[in-house]
Design a protein around this motif. Structure first.
Motif, PDB file in Angstrom:
ATOM      1  N   ARG A 328      -7.275   5.215  -1.620  1.00 21.31           N
ATOM      2  CA  ARG A 328      -8.183   4.175  -1.075  1.00 21.31           C
ATOM      3  C   ARG A 328      -7.507   2.710  -0.836  1.00 21.31           C
ATOM      4  NH1 ARG A 328     -11.830   7.137  -4.747  1.00 21.31           N
ATOM      5  NH2 ARG A 328     -13.193   8.279  -3.496  1.00 21.31           N
ATOM      6  N   ALA A 329      -6.578   2.383  -1.850  1.00 21.46           N
ATOM      7  CA  ALA A 329      -5.800   0.929  -1.642  1.00 21.46           C
ATOM      8  C   ALA A 329      -4.621   1.170  -0.696  1.00 21.46           C
ATOM      9  CB  ALA A 329      -5.465   0.684  -2.894  1.00 21.46           C
ATOM     10  N   LEU A 330      -4.362   2.311  -0.144  1.00 21.16           N
ATOM     11  CA  LEU A 330      -3.091   2.400   0.534  1.00 21.16           C
ATOM     12  C   LEU A 330      -1.910   2.106  -0.557  1.00 21.16           C
ATOM     13  CD1 LEU A 330      -3.748   1.682   4.392  1.00 21.16           C
ATOM     14  CD2 LEU A 330      -3.359   3.956   3.045  1.00 21.16           C
ATOM     15  N   ARG A 331      -2.063   2.230  -1.660  1.00 21.33           N
ATOM     16  CA  ARG A 331      -0.936   1.931  -2.633  1.00 21.33           C
ATOM     17  C   ARG A 331       0.507   2.528  -2.482  1.00 21.33           C
ATOM     18  NH1 ARG A 331      -4.036   2.282  -6.915  1.00 21.33           N
ATOM     19  NH2 ARG A 331      -4.957   0.346  -6.638  1.00 21.33           N
ATOM     20  N   PRO A 332       1.454   1.968  -2.255  1.00 24.11           N
ATOM     21  CA  PRO A 332       2.807   2.595  -2.341  1.00 24.11           C
ATOM     22  C   PRO A 332       3.121   3.315  -3.521  1.00 24.11           C
ATOM     23  CG  PRO A 332       3.088   0.193  -1.570  1.00 24.11           C
ATOM     24  CD  PRO A 332       1.815   0.422  -2.229  1.00 24.11           C
ATOM     25  N   GLY A 344      -6.762  -2.466   1.800  1.00 22.99           N
ATOM     26  CA  GLY A 344      -6.643  -1.097   1.716  1.00 22.99           C
ATOM     27  C   GLY A 344      -6.969  -0.426   2.930  1.00 22.99           C
ATOM     28  N   LEU A 345      -7.588   0.820   2.932  1.00 22.00           N
ATOM     29  CA  LEU A 345      -7.733   1.781   4.100  1.00 22.00           C
ATOM     30  C   LEU A 345      -8.334   0.761   5.117  1.00 22.00           C
ATOM     31  CD1 LEU A 345      -9.053   5.009   2.721  1.00 22.00           C
ATOM     32  CD2 LEU A 345      -7.013   4.661   3.929  1.00 22.00           C
ATOM     33  N   ALA A 346      -9.073  -0.039   4.811  1.00 23.37           N
ATOM     34  CA  ALA A 346      -9.706  -1.008   6.191  1.00 23.37           C
ATOM     35  C   ALA A 346      -8.960  -1.714   6.999  1.00 23.37           C
ATOM     36  CB  ALA A 346     -10.854  -2.113   5.364  1.00 23.37           C
ATOM     37  N   ALA A 347      -7.621  -1.926   6.174  1.00 27.32           N
ATOM     38  CA  ALA A 347      -6.609  -2.776   6.888  1.00 27.32           C
ATOM     39  C   ALA A 347      -5.930  -1.938   7.883  1.00 27.32           C
ATOM     40  CB  ALA A 347      -5.661  -3.507   5.893  1.00 27.32           C
ATOM     41  N   LEU A 348      -5.992  -0.593   7.898  1.00 34.73           N
ATOM     42  CA  LEU A 348      -5.208   0.279   8.707  1.00 34.73           C
ATOM     43  C   LEU A 348      -5.360   0.460  10.061  1.00 34.73           C
ATOM     44  CD1 LEU A 348      -2.828   2.362   7.964  1.00 34.73           C
ATOM     45  CD2 LEU A 348      -4.567   4.058   7.863  1.00 34.73           C
ATOM     46  N   ASP A 354      -1.081  10.876   9.058  1.00 30.51           N
ATOM     47  CA  ASP A 354       0.408  10.874   9.002  1.00 30.51           C
ATOM     48  C   ASP A 354       0.900   9.271   8.416  1.00 30.51           C
ATOM     49  OD1 ASP A 354       0.943  13.332   9.625  1.00 30.51           O
ATOM     50  OD2 ASP A 354       1.245  13.254  11.841  1.00 30.51           O
ATOM     51  N   GLN A 355       0.233   8.538   8.890  1.00 30.97           N
ATOM     52  CA  GLN A 355       0.498   7.048   8.420  1.00 30.97           C
ATOM     53  C   GLN A 355       0.151   6.834   7.123  1.00 30.97           C
ATOM     54  OE1 GLN A 355      -1.061   3.968  10.941  1.00 30.97           O
ATOM     55  NE2 GLN A 355      -0.134   2.343   9.621  1.00 30.97           N
ATOM     56  N   VAL A 356      -1.011   7.299   6.695  1.00 36.36           N
ATOM     57  CA  VAL A 356      -1.252   7.482   5.188  1.00 36.36           C
ATOM     58  C   VAL A 356      -0.468   8.190   4.362  1.00 36.36           C
ATOM     59  CG1 VAL A 356      -3.150   8.041   3.627  1.00 36.36           C
ATOM     60  CG2 VAL A 356      -3.787   6.992   5.818  1.00 36.36           C
ATOM     61  N   LYS A 357       0.081   9.133   4.827  1.00 42.23           N
ATOM     62  CA  LYS A 357       1.191  10.194   4.032  1.00 42.23           C
ATOM     63  C   LYS A 357       2.412   9.092   3.985  1.00 42.23           C
ATOM     64  CE  LYS A 357       2.957  13.439   6.567  1.00 42.23           C
ATOM     65  NZ  LYS A 357       2.956  14.862   6.922  1.00 42.23           N
ATOM     66  N   ARG A 358       3.004   8.446   4.999  1.00 42.60           N
ATOM     67  CA  ARG A 358       4.049   7.791   4.931  1.00 42.60           C
ATOM     68  C   ARG A 358       3.830   6.572   4.045  1.00 42.60           C
ATOM     69  NH1 ARG A 358       3.668   8.391  10.681  1.00 42.60           N
ATOM     70  NH2 ARG A 358       4.909   9.913  11.435  1.00 42.60           N
ATOM     71  N   LEU A 359       2.688   5.997   3.845  1.00 42.49           N
ATOM     72  CA  LEU A 359       2.554   4.831   3.095  1.00 42.49           C
ATOM     73  C   LEU A 359       2.318   5.213   1.682  1.00 42.49           C
ATOM     74  CD1 LEU A 359       0.137   2.809   5.369  1.00 42.49           C
ATOM     75  CD2 LEU A 359       2.614   2.170   4.756  1.00 42.49           C
ATOM     76  N   THR A 360       1.713   6.256   1.301  1.00 38.97           N
ATOM     77  CA  THR A 360       1.437   6.640  -0.148  1.00 38.97           C
ATOM     78  C   THR A 360       2.330   7.957  -0.593  1.00 38.97           C
ATOM     79  OG1 THR A 360      -0.286   8.359   0.700  1.00 38.97           O
ATOM     80  CG2 THR A 360      -0.909   5.988   0.111  1.00 38.97           C
ATOM     81  N   ARG A 361       2.894   8.518   0.182  1.00 38.78           N
ATOM     82  CA  ARG A 361       3.558   9.908   0.048  1.00 38.78           C
ATOM     83  C   ARG A 361       2.610  11.049  -0.342  1.00 38.78           C
ATOM     84  NH1 ARG A 361       8.829  10.259   0.462  1.00 38.78           N
ATOM     85  NH2 ARG A 361       8.647  12.201  -0.767  1.00 38.78           N
ATOM     86  N   ALA A 362       1.042  10.986  -0.222  1.00 35.27           N
ATOM     87  CA  ALA A 362       0.433  12.164  -0.441  1.00 35.27           C
ATOM     88  C   ALA A 362       0.576  13.312   0.337  1.00 35.27           C
ATOM     89  CB  ALA A 362      -1.141  11.548  -0.398  1.00 35.27           C
ATOM     90  N   GLY A 363       1.095  14.293   0.086  1.00 33.56           N
ATOM     91  CA  GLY A 363       1.238  15.357   0.741  1.00 33.56           C
ATOM     92  C   GLY A 363       3.039  15.443   1.414  1.00 33.56           C
ATOM     93  N   MET A 364       3.811  14.605   0.754  1.00 35.01           N
ATOM     94  CA  MET A 364       5.173  15.062   1.042  1.00 35.01           C
ATOM     95  C   MET A 364       5.976  15.420   0.153  1.00 35.01           C
ATOM     96  SD  MET A 364       5.782  11.171   2.857  1.00 35.01           S
ATOM     97  CE  MET A 364       7.126  11.823   3.674  1.00 35.01           C
TER      98      MET A 364
END
Length: 451
Positions: A328-332, A344-348, A354-364
């Motif tokens: 939710r915070a797009l925390r690295p 957080g997500l509101a700034a995206l 895919d962008q969320v994945k690159r920023l947080t590594r969730a799913g990588m």
């Protein structure tokens, strides 16, 4: 005209282990029937199935959520192959009818002529077993890879003993190697009912069958020891060694996505599913998709996931240790010790998974997102379905030794290591490249490396 770029694939060949009129990926009922029909029509037909799996993939929960509930018999590949043939007797009929059957072989990628590969002479499929990777050519491709489990990230979900409905079915019916004894089953409808019936038929104890969504905690330290659930204001619990998540499944769309088939969100078919025309034909010419890979039952996971994702501390991506609050915070990633955007997500802006994945590594992580894709998507989709998180080849984890065995055209091998003609790539980063360095066949000449 001669191709001026020596690194281009134009005019170069790809060594193949055969070419087939029809390749079928997935040896379930739909895949076997398609292969037999193709052989009966006179096509050279190849049927591949990744089972029996390399035991290392069980620990990564690929392709199902196995939850470390398979016994040591799975390490005997020959025995497992015998059990799989026994569980799928139509395989023998397919072989007798001229189908070439390859078990323990995974499809890790598909390559067709497109924007980035106009020079390809024909469609290719990447295959691999435990020893090597290779390519085959095909005229038609049928994908019958089925569906995979949806994982609910309740506290304790990463403990050994948490399995999915498909993982349970494969361990029990396909491998004959399920090691649990006392089960708690989560989910209603045909999927969960089938798990309960199969468990009882095998003489297993079903301690709990929870059909309605509730807040849960899976108990245990080293492995599952029980499950607790909220009942009104109170919490109740029961002892079990296995928790089967049989809430929902989702079509396996990784191979169609890599090939370039159109994938669309369709809650009535289980989530992201291939866009299909008549007779299961995909948007890509020559590709047909059959069985559960085309779609499953209408989605039943939303309420369960909403409850699981309420707390910021909920671990969503176990491989990369990303929590619901982190997303939710797009925390690295924590090891970077850096804050995410203040909003957080509101700034995206326009949502891009895919962008969320690159920023947080969730799913990588090494499971390639199979355990967390649906939870991440649910968290991102409160204002409407988020886009599909794209897939990349290889869609199955492959050891470097397996990929290294892939045969290449010598002309390709001579140039693949060259990055845009940068000779200095072969020197330590602290040493400048000699001004008169000679760039030969994708690398510096030996004399220049010594200079």
């Amino acid at each position: 005209m001669t191709n001026p770029d020596p690194t281009s694939i134009a005019g170069k060949t790809f060594p193949l282990r055969g070419s087939f009129g029809q390749v079928v990926v997935g040896a379930g009922a739909a895949g076997i029937a398609a292969a037999r029909a193709a052989a009966a029509a006179g096509m050279a037909t190849l049927l591949v199935d990744e089972h029996p799996l390399d035991p290392g993939l069980f620990g990564l929960d690929i392709p199902y959520l196995f939850g470390a509930r398979l016994d040591a018999a799975t390490r005997n590949a020959a025995r497992m192959e015998e059990r799989i043939v026994a569980a799928r007797p139509d395989l023998l009929a397919a072989m007798e009818e001229g189908v070439e059957v390859a078990l323990g072989v995974a499809a890790w990628g598909g390559f067709v002529k497109g924007v980035t590969s106009r020079a390809m002479a024909r469609p290719l499929l990447g295959l691999a077993d435990r020893e090597a990777a290779w390519l085959v050519g095909f005229d038609r491709l049928t994908i019958a890879t089925g569906a995979r489990d949806v994982v609910l990230p309740f506290p304790g979900w990463t403990l050994p003993g948490v399995v999915g409905a498909r993982g349970f079915d494969a361990a029990l019916r396909l491998y004959g190697a399920f090691s649990g004894q006392r089960l708690a089953v989560l989910g209603g409808g045909a999927l969960a009912d089938g798990v309960v019936a199969a468990a009882r038929a095998a003489g297993l104890d079903v301690a709990l069958h929870r059909t309605t969504p509730a807040r849960l905690r899976i108990l245990g330290r080293e492995e599952v020891a029980g499950i607790a659930w909220q009942d009104g204001a109170a919490w109740r619990e029961t002892v079990c060694d296995t928790v089967v998540m049989a809430v929902d499944t989702v079509p396996m769309v990784d191979l169609p996505d890599v090939l370039g088939c159109a994938i669309a969100w369709d809650a009535a078919r289980g989530g992201f599913a291939p866009a299909l025309g008549e007779d299961g034909r995909a948007s890509l010419p020559g590709v047909t998709i059959l069985g559960d890979a085309t779609g499953t039952a209408p989605m039943a996971r939303a309420a369960w996931l909403d409850l699981a994702l309420e707390e910021a501390e909920t671990l969503v991506c176990a491989c990369e240790e990303v929590g619901a609050g982190d997303l939710r915070a797009l925390r690295p990633p924590r090891y970077l010790d850096a804050p995410g955007p203040q909003a957080g997500l509101a700034a995206l802006g326009p949502l891009n998974q895919d962008q969320v994945k690159r920023l947080t590594r969730a799913g990588m992580g090494p499971c390639q997102g199979r355990r967390c894709r649906e939870a991440v998507h649910a968290l991102l989709s409160h204002d409407g379905p988020a886009p599909l998180a794209s897939h990349r080849a290889p869609v199955r984890p492959l050891p470097l030794s397996v990929l290294a065995a892939l045969e290449e055209d010598p002309a390709l091998r001579a140039n693949w290591t060259g990055w845009f003609g940068i000779a200095a790539q072969w020197l330590p980063h602290w040493e400048p490249a000699p001004a008169d360095a000679e760039y030969i066949g994708g690398r510096l000449s030996p004399e220049d490396v010594v200079k």
